[in-house]
Every structure is written in structure tokens, then in C-alpha cells.
Design an enzyme around this catalytic site. Structure first.
Site, PDB file in Angstrom:
ATOM      1  CD  GLU A 363      -3.262  -1.140   1.711  1.00  0.00           C
ATOM      2  OE1 GLU A 363      -3.776  -0.023   1.909  1.00  0.00           O
ATOM      3  OE2 GLU A 363      -3.769  -2.214   2.082  1.00  0.00           O
TER       4      GLU A 363
HETATM    5  N1  CAA Z   1      -5.836  11.941  -3.577  1.00  0.00           N
HETATM    6  C1  CAA Z   1      -6.414  12.464  -4.687  1.00  0.00           C
HETATM    7  N2  CAA Z   1      -5.750  12.703  -5.827  1.00  0.00           N
HETATM    8  C2  CAA Z   1      -4.438  12.414  -5.844  1.00  0.00           C
HETATM    9  C3  CAA Z   1      -3.762  11.875  -4.746  1.00  0.00           C
HETATM   10  C4  CAA Z   1      -4.512  11.643  -3.568  1.00  0.00           C
HETATM   11  N3  CAA Z   1      -3.948  11.119  -2.467  1.00  0.00           N
HETATM   12  N4  CAA Z   1      -2.469  11.691  -5.062  1.00  0.00           N
HETATM   13  C5  CAA Z   1      -2.315  12.111  -6.329  1.00  0.00           C
HETATM   14  N5  CAA Z   1      -3.513  12.548  -6.802  1.00  0.00           N
HETATM   15  C6  CAA Z   1      -3.778  13.122  -8.118  1.00  0.00           C
HETATM   16  C7  CAA Z   1      -2.918  14.377  -8.305  1.00  0.00           C
HETATM   17  O1  CAA Z   1      -3.564  15.507  -7.745  1.00  0.00           O
HETATM   18  C8  CAA Z   1      -2.784  14.447  -9.792  1.00  0.00           C
HETATM   19  O2  CAA Z   1      -3.963  15.041 -10.322  1.00  0.00           O
HETATM   20  P1  CAA Z   1      -3.861  16.131 -11.522  1.00  0.00           P
HETATM   21  O3  CAA Z   1      -3.187  15.397 -12.662  1.00  0.00           O
HETATM   22  O4  CAA Z   1      -5.279  16.472 -11.766  1.00  0.00           O
HETATM   23  O5  CAA Z   1      -3.010  17.236 -10.989  1.00  0.00           O
HETATM   24  C9  CAA Z   1      -2.759  12.990 -10.235  1.00  0.00           C
HETATM   25  O6  CAA Z   1      -3.356  12.250  -9.149  1.00  0.00           O
HETATM   26  C10 CAA Z   1      -1.357  12.485 -10.479  1.00  0.00           C
HETATM   27  O7  CAA Z   1      -0.603  12.754  -9.305  1.00  0.00           O
HETATM   28  P2  CAA Z   1       0.985  12.617  -9.256  1.00  0.00           P
HETATM   29  O8  CAA Z   1       1.572  13.359 -10.417  1.00  0.00           O
HETATM   30  O9  CAA Z   1       1.435  12.954  -7.882  1.00  0.00           O
HETATM   31  O10 CAA Z   1       1.152  11.050  -9.560  1.00  0.00           O
HETATM   32  P3  CAA Z   1       2.427  10.161  -9.694  1.00  0.00           P
HETATM   33  O11 CAA Z   1       2.301   9.344 -10.915  1.00  0.00           O
HETATM   34  O12 CAA Z   1       3.674  10.973  -9.500  1.00  0.00           O
HETATM   35  O13 CAA Z   1       2.274   9.129  -8.444  1.00  0.00           O
HETATM   36  C11 CAA Z   1       2.451   8.370  -6.194  1.00  0.00           C
HETATM   37  C12 CAA Z   1       2.139   9.526  -7.141  1.00  0.00           C
HETATM   38  C13 CAA Z   1       2.174   8.921  -4.797  1.00  0.00           C
HETATM   39  C14 CAA Z   1       3.894   7.922  -6.298  1.00  0.00           C
HETATM   40  C15 CAA Z   1       1.508   7.181  -6.505  1.00  0.00           C
HETATM   41  O14 CAA Z   1       1.851   6.577  -7.736  1.00  0.00           O
HETATM   42  C16 CAA Z   1       1.520   6.115  -5.415  1.00  0.00           C
HETATM   43  O15 CAA Z   1       0.835   6.261  -4.399  1.00  0.00           O
HETATM   44  N6  CAA Z   1       2.268   5.022  -5.633  1.00  0.00           N
HETATM   45  C17 CAA Z   1       2.211   3.869  -4.722  1.00  0.00           C
HETATM   46  C18 CAA Z   1       1.129   2.925  -5.177  1.00  0.00           C
HETATM   47  C19 CAA Z   1       0.673   2.015  -4.098  1.00  0.00           C
HETATM   48  O16 CAA Z   1       0.480   2.410  -2.950  1.00  0.00           O
HETATM   49  N7  CAA Z   1       0.442   0.766  -4.462  1.00  0.00           N
HETATM   50  C20 CAA Z   1      -0.034  -0.233  -3.541  1.00  0.00           C
HETATM   51  C21 CAA Z   1      -1.127  -1.036  -4.174  1.00  0.00           C
HETATM   52  S1  CAA Z   1      -2.164  -1.986  -3.112  1.00  0.00           S
HETATM   53  C22 CAA Z   1      -1.218  -3.216  -2.437  1.00  0.00           C
HETATM   54  O17 CAA Z   1      -0.216  -2.930  -1.882  1.00  0.00           O
HETATM   55  C23 CAA Z   1      -1.631  -4.651  -2.476  1.00  0.00           C
HETATM   56  C24 CAA Z   1      -2.629  -5.076  -1.477  1.00  0.00           C
HETATM   57  O18 CAA Z   1      -3.523  -5.845  -1.824  1.00  0.00           O
HETATM   58  C25 CAA Z   1      -2.480  -4.744  -0.033  1.00  0.00           C
END
Ligand code: CAA
Length: 379
Positions: A363
Site C-alpha cells: 500500500e
Molecule cells: N488523492 C487524490 N488525488 C491524488 C492523490 C490523492 N492522495 N495523489 C495524487 N492525486 C492526483 C494528483 O492531484 C494528480 O492530479 P492532476 O493530474 O489532476 O493534478 C494525479 O493524481 C497524479 O498525481 P501525481 O503526479 O502525484 O502522480 P504520480 O504518478 O507521481 O504518483 C504516487 C504519485 C504517490 C507515487 C503514486 O503513484 C503512489 O501512491 N504510488 C504507490 C502505489 C501504491 O500504494 N500501491 C499499492 C497497491 S495496493 C497493495 O499494496 C496490495 C494489497 O492488496 C495490499
């Protein structure tokens, strides 16, 4: 500011403790060894109202809040971290986007089976080339009349092999990158859905994690959540809440291991005195106690932020970082304090140490949490 729990919260803690002692403590070592999931214990969790804790009773929930929910996850993780993540994924990651953004029809159809504990739900975002870089999703959803045709492979899906329902992020327009991602509710019963490789894991061995494969799956257009292009935002918002579940899991693991170490230091004698009379061990326990308390306050603050309608992206990231690092630090120290016994299965702490590691990874790795926190500082 009031640091006391109210009656409802105390009741959740008490009920979760009783549930855990009765349904999870027996057999926890064997389930870890055999990678067996206690499906009856999950069903009971639903019957007792835990899965639906933060959701409306209109859809089978318990009308409580996120603080009550994280308290329950914390209690469960003290004893069985595998059930804690399975529960958290069903509640936060599957039910979260539907309860928060679904239509009335979607909520009525797709929340009650999971919140009641009759079925499990899972979250399908991650792909082999879209892990930390969640925007790299290539699973495709092509619109054909009143359906979407879904093709792709998701991995590391907690509950995947057991779930009847999935929240799936897929691309409806690859040219638009994040703005072309969309969120869907997909039933396992839809033709073309299958389970791929089931993972053989270091920890949380009783939780079931797998690939989920979509091969020309016809998904009714009414199963799209919000409109096309909202999938990335939905996934990010869902993970903001999910990270509190993982934080609660980490906190519970830390507290469970701390209690075992404390009892051991009181009862085990070496060199003619109980171990705790060695100041280097007592001081280490004092440090761990403070680390747990700090992490706990960050988690409860994040849950209160969500419950009171404040932004919680950053507070959830801080909580996830602090609680899961506490889990790793406390369990590693506990194994060392228990010496040779700490390395043996029946003392539990070696399992807790293996379980703790993944909380720093899934996550959003703890490096991603720092990206989110620093992004908030300098935006
Ligand atoms: N809430 C709402 N919107 C959001 C947001 C949030 N928390 N975070 C980003 N956004 C929006 C931004 O505002 C942006 O919108 P606009 O284009 O309109 O401006 C858009 O999303 C893109 O944002 P970023 O440019 O910041 O995106 P990014 O590509 O750089 O990625 C990141 C950001 C934080 C690295 C994200 O990719 C991330 O959280 N990565 C980790 C993924 C993750 O947690 N994966 C786990 C999967 S589940 C799992 O683990 C398995 C399970 O079953 C337990």
C-alpha cells in the site's frame, strides 16, 4: 483535545479482543506454517459488524467511524496480522471506493455481500510494471456498447484467490496516462476472470495473495465508478484510507511483540536475576514504548482527520510510515531479547517479525510515504 475513548470505541476494542482470542489465537502458528486462511473466522468478523464498521447500516455497515475501524484492525493484528490485512483490504480497499464514490445501485449491490462477511473483496491496481509507479497500469478496458471489455493481469492482490468481488483500475484511454485510468467493480463470476499464480510469502502467510487475470471480461458499463478518467484519483484516495489500515496492522504487530517481550523479560532469569533488571534491556523497552506511543498518536490523529472531514492524505502517510517502522523495530528487538527462544515458532515473535516486513512495503512503500509527505511540504 480529548485522549479518552468513548463507550463505542471501548466496546469495539473489547469485542475485537474477545473475537481475536476465540477465533484467531487458536491455530495461528499452524495457519502460518500451512498458509491456510481461516474463512470461518472472516465470516464471523463480518457477522459481528467489523468489516462494515466505518460504513452506513443502509449497506450492511455498522455506522461507526475510521477510528473505530483502526482500533479493531490494531487488536486483530496483535494476534494475527494475516487476518488484519485481509480485513483491511476488504474494508478499506474494496468497500472504500464503492462507499465513497459509487452510485446508490452499486452500493446496494456490491457492499452488503462483503460487509456481512459472506464474501471477500479485493483491490486490483498493481501490475508487474505498475508497482510504486501506479500510473503505469496497462490493463485495458475498451468500451463496446453498454459494456467494457477488460484485458490484463494484476498481481499481489491480497484476498485475490478468495474474493468474489474486485475493485479494478484499468485504462480506458492509454494516451491520457493517469487521466485515462478508470475504476470498475468486477465480479469473479464474470466469464474470463481467473486466478493466476498464488504467492508463497515470507510473512502474512495465512493471507492469500495472487495474480488476477482478465481475459476478454465483459463488464457492464454501470459497474464503472464515477466517470472514465477518475480511476487514478479513486485509487489514490482509496490508498489514503487503506494506509491507515496497514498502519493499524503495523501498530498491532508492534504491540503484540512488545507484550511478549515484556512478559519474557519479567519471567526469564539469567545471571541470578530477571532479564529486565539489566538496564540495557529496560532502556531498550523504554525506547520501544515511546516509539509505539508516537506511532499510535499519528494513527489515531489520521483516523480522526478522516472522521472529521479534514484532509488525511499526509496524516495517513505519516501514520503508515511510523507504525510500520515501529512494527519492524519492535519485532526485531523482541526476537533478540528472547534469544534462542525468539527464533522458535512457539514464541510467536519470529512470525511477527516476518509479518512486520511487508507492512513497510505494501500500500505504498515507506519511501513512497516520504514522497507523499515531502510533496505536501513543498507543493
Ligand atoms: N488523492 C487524490 N488525488 C491524488 C492523490 C490523492 N492522495 N495523489 C495524487 N492525486 C492526483 C494528483 O492531484 C494528480 O492530479 P492532476 O493530474 O489532476 O493534478 C494525479 O493524481 C497524479 O498525481 P501525481 O503526479 O502525484 O502522480 P504520480 O504518478 O507521481 O504518483 C504516487 C504519485 C504517490 C507515487 C503514486 O503513484 C503512489 O501512491 N504510488 C504507490 C502505489 C501504491 O500504494 N500501491 C499499492 C497497491 S495496493 C497493495 O499494496 C496490495 C494489497 O492488496 C495490499
Amino acid at each position: 483535545m480529548n485522549f479518552d475513548f468513548n463507550e463505542k470505541q471501548l466496546m469495539v476494542i473489547k469485542n475485537a479482543k474477545e473475537y481475536t482470542e476465540k477465533y484467531l489465537a487458536p491455530g495461528v502458528i499452524e495457519r502460518d506454517e500451512t498458509s491456510t486462511y481461516p474463512i470461518d473466522a472472516y465470516r464471523k468478523l463480518g457477522e459481528l459488524g467489523f468489516v462494515g464498521l466505518p460504513y452506513s447500516s443502509e449497506y450492511g455497515g455498522s455506522d461507526a467511524g475510521y477510528l473505530e475501524y483502526v482500533l479493531a484492525v490494531e487488536e486483530i493484528a496483535k494476534v494475527d496480522a494475516s487476518m488484519a490485512i485481509s480485513y483491511s483490504v476488504a474494508t478499506s480497499l474494496y468497500a472504500g471506493p464503492i462507499a465513497g464514490f459509487g452510485t446508490e445501485e452499486q452500493k446496494k449491490k456490491y457492499l452488503p455481500p462483503v460487509l456481512s462477511g459472506k464474501s471477500l473483496g479485493a483491490f486490483n491496481l498493481t501490475e508487474p510494471n505498475a508497482g510504486s509507479d501506479a500510473a503505469g497500469v496497462i490493463t485495458r478496458a475498451e468500451k463496446k456498447g453498454d459494456r467494457y471489455i477488460l484485458n490484463g493481469l494484476k498481481c499481489f492482490s491480497t484476498n485475490g484467490p478468495l474474493a468474489d468481488y474486485f475493485f479494478v483500475v484499468a485504462s480506458t484511454n492509454p494516451e491520457l496516462k493517469t487521466k485515462g485510468l478508470s475504476g470498475f467493480i468486477v465480479e469473479k463470476a464474470f466469464p474470463g476472470v481467473s486466478i493466476g499464480k498464488i504467492e508463497n510469502k515470507m510473512g502474512i502467510r495465512s493471507a492469500q495473495v495472487s495474480e488476477v487475470i482478465f481475459d476478454n471480461v465483459e463488464v457492464p458499463a454501470e459497474n464503472l465508478i464515477l466517470e472514465e478518467g477518475k480511476g487514478f484519483m479513486l485509487a489514490m484516495k482509496t490508498l489514503d484510507s487503506g494506509r491507515m489500515g496497514v498502519a493499524a496492522q503495523g501498530l498491532g504487530i508492534a504491540e503484540g511483540a512488545f507484550e511478549i517481550a515484556k512478559n519474557y523479560l519479567k519471567t526469564r532469569e539469567q545471571f541470578g536475576k530477571p532479564l529486565y533488571k539489566n538496564q540495557y534491556l529496560a532502556f531498550k523497552m523504554a525506547e520501544l514504548e515511546m516509539q509505539i506511543e508516537q506511532a499510535k498518536l499519528l494513527l489515531y490523529k489520521a483516523a480522526c482527520d478522516k472522521d472529521t472531514g479534514k484532509p488525511y492524505t499526509i496524516s495517513a502517510a505519516k501514520a503508515k510510515y511510523a507504525c510500520t517502522n515501529a512494527a519492524m523495530d519492535v519485532t526485531t528487538a523482541a526476537v533478540q531479547m528472547l534469544g534462542g527462544n525468539g527464533y522458535m515458532r512457539e514464541y510467536h515473535v519470529e512470525r511477527m517479525m516476518r509479518d512486520a516486513k511487508i507492512t513497510q512495503i505494501y500500500e505504498g512503500t515507506n519511501e513512497i510515504q516520504k514522497l507523499v509527505i515531502s510533496g505536501g511540504l513543498f507543493r
